[in-house]
Scaffold this active site. Structure first.
Site, PDB file in Angstrom:
ATOM      1  N   ASN A 181       0.708  -1.317  -0.118  1.00 28.28           N
ATOM      2  CA  ASN A 181      -0.132   0.094  -0.012  1.00 28.28           C
ATOM      3  C   ASN A 181       0.995   1.189  -0.008  1.00 28.28           C
ATOM      4  O   ASN A 181       1.716   1.481   0.803  1.00 28.28           O
ATOM      5  CB  ASN A 181      -0.795   0.047   1.145  1.00 28.28           C
ATOM      6  N   CYS A 182       0.851   2.206  -0.998  1.00 25.59           N
ATOM      7  CA  CYS A 182       1.589   3.356  -0.984  1.00 25.59           C
ATOM      8  C   CYS A 182       0.552   4.602  -1.234  1.00 25.59           C
ATOM      9  O   CYS A 182       1.256   5.401  -1.931  1.00 25.59           O
ATOM     10  CB  CYS A 182       2.576   3.270  -1.850  1.00 25.59           C
TER      11      CYS A 182
END
Lengths: 426, 117
Positions: A241-242
């Site tokens: 997740n970025c």
């Protein structure tokens, strides 16, 4: 299930001819790191840097933060299903390079985000300013599709962390700590009379740059299930997740989940920490209904007396959070929820995108809209030019003197919804 | 099931396979379009604030709703109203953006939608 963590305190990282750990210093051979990173398909180049606490360094845009660990006894290996073969982890012994991390950076999309300041006022808001960080700035092959780019950066970071972890295999730990959970009947017997408490850990799971992996499985493709908290300490849950820098859970957060650590503190004394229920945060509303039905059902089946729920991300996960809370409360199991707020810059707006009268116990990680001025730092690893385009940045926020005015949401981990952040109600 | 969207990439990729209700407009205008449909009795199938990209960053949003109107679904209405309230807290900061950035935002919205299809 019993796991012993052996902490090896890392006071510094230095480049050296030979990679090794000696007297609290992590020595790293740059060429070997480069070989590992460039061995990852689709990565064209890498710059390797060190960022130490107190140094005038800004790292951005941060993709993930990973703590190096190695399994020294017991079944399975670190990061199972992704780096090591699939196999149940969470028992035996694991060595931890405490005080160090691998930080990955590289721009997958134009609006990527996440700032770690190693000094100045921004440093107080991110826990990663207190670590010795090996920073990998990676560039992909020309024309690489975004999802392949994300995968390449994620894998390279994990491989480097695994390599560093391996250096600790035969090092004597500075401190050890044991974590043990019981089977249902064992716990009932041994901890009779203590309230049975579990932790519902919500995982972001919505698509490109919004995903989490459990033993290698994309969390959006799984129903909620039960996992032993010590499995998480061995890297069973990994971040892909970025987006939403302030309230995404990095791999470091999962490995060092503060809710798990605090529940273990009370385990056997004030409570019986029964285990962790992991659930997802999908886009489809029917998935949200199904997954929250499932967490409530599992909470009831486990015969719980209390549940702590933590969230990840902004906006629609508020709906998952409230559904989980409402449905578990409806089984007569009290809950405490951990979230963060988007309450406007003055903090006067409604904090969450969803609410319910049953959500009576709430812990907040802080207001992500609050403004902060980050002074110019001497060195930037990565690229700041994108900062006005990211969440928490705005047009003209890069000042002539090099300082940046941003909302807290731009800072990695600033309002973490596991409660890992440094400035909060804790 | 139909897709209400202001994302040209979603229209291009999906219009041959799904009913796509495309109209140009801002993120906020798209949410209002969805709200109006909710008032007509369409049910929300995906969350209007899908993804963690903030409403003032991305200009694009796609929302899945039911095929035909039925009885008014109060839950759908609550979700879309709360989403509008939340999105309104983020003043739009980027009327101008590069083609590359637009393409990235379109792709993210498309993959979020895809995960629900």
């Amino acid at each position: 299930m019993k796991l012993e963590l052996g902490y090896i305190d890392i006071q510094d990282i230095q480049f050296s001819e030979e990679s090794k750990i000696a007297n609290g210093v992590l020595y790293v051979n740059k060429d070997e790191i480069q070989k590992i990173v460039l061995g990852q398909e689709h990565i064209r180049s890498v710059e390797i840097d060190i960022a130490r606490p107190g140094e005038s360094v800004r790292i951005t845009p941060v993709k993930d933060v990973i703590e190096p660990r190695v399994k020294v006894e017991g079944p399975g290996g670190i990061f199972p299903g992704v780096i090591s073969k699939v196999g149940t982890v969470g028992s035996g012994k694991t060595h931890v390079l405490r005080g160090s991390a691998v930080v990955t950076t590289g721009q997958i999309v134009g609006f990527q985000e996440g700032i770690i300041d190693m000094a100045g006022p921004g440093a107080d808001y991110t826990p990663f300013s207190k670590l010795n960080n090996l920073v990998l700035k990676m560039e992909p092959e020309e024309g690489l599709a975004q999802h392949e780019h994300e995968h390449a950066l994620r894998m390279a970071g994990l491989k480097v962390a695994t390599y560093l972890g391996e250096l600790a295999r035969n090092v004597q730990p500075d401190e050890t700590q044991e974590f043990e959970t019981y089977s249902i009947p064992e716990g009932m017997e041994k901890l009779k009379g203590l309230p049975r408490v579990a932790y519902v850990l919500m995982l972001q799971s919505q698509g490109l740059m919004h995903d989490t992996y459990v033993y290698g499985v994309d969390a959006k493709r799984s129903l909620p299930t039960i996992i032993n908290p010590t499995e998480i300490m061995d890297g069973a849950i990994l971040s892909g997740n970025c987006v939403s820098a302030c309230d995404k859970n990095t791999t470091y957060h999962h490995l060092n989940n503060p809710v798990v650590m605090d529940l273990f503190d009370k385990h056997g004394k004030e409570i019986n920490f029964v285990g962790v229920i992991i659930t997802n945060e999908n886009v489809y509303l029917a998935d949200k209904e199904r997954s929250s039905d499932w967490t409530a059902k599992l909470a009831e089946w486990l015969g719980l007396d209390g549940v702590i729920i933590s969230q990840e991300g902004f906006g629609n996960p508020d709906t998952d959070l409230i559904m989980n809370c409402k449905k578990i409360e409806s089984k007569n199991i009290p809950t405490v929820i951990i979230t963060d707020e988007y309450a406007g810059r003055d903090g006067s707006s409604q904090s969450l995108a969803d609410a319910d009268a049953l959500a009576t116990a709430v812990v907040t990680g802080g207001n992500a809209n609050e403004l902060i001025t980050l002074p110019k730092l001497d060195k930037v690893i990565g690229d700041v030019s994108y900062v006005e385009r990211i969440a928490g940045g705005f047009n003209g926020n890069l000042k002539e003197d090099g300082s940046i005015v941003v909302e807290l949401q731009a800072i990695t981990g600033a309002t973490n919804e596991m409660g890992f952040n440094r400035l909060s109600a804790r | 099931m139909q897709i209400v969207t202001n994302n040209p990439l979603v229209r291009e990729k999906l219009q041959d396979h799904y009913a796509v209700d495309y109209a140009e407009g801002s993120f906020g205008e798209l949410l209002v379009r969805v709200r109006d449909k909710a008032h007509l009795g369409y049910r929300l199938l995906s969350h209007p604030l899908s993804g963690s990209v903030k409403p003032n960053e991305t200009p694009y949003k796609s929302v899945l709703i039911s095929d035909g109107p039925g009885a008014l679904d109060v839950e759908s209405l609550t979700i879309i109203e709360n989403s509008i309230l939340t999105a309104d807290k983020f003043p739009v900061k980027y009327p101008q953006m590069s083609a590359k950035m637009r393409a990235d935002f379109q792709l993210i919205d498309y993959t979020l939608l895809q995960s629900a299809l």
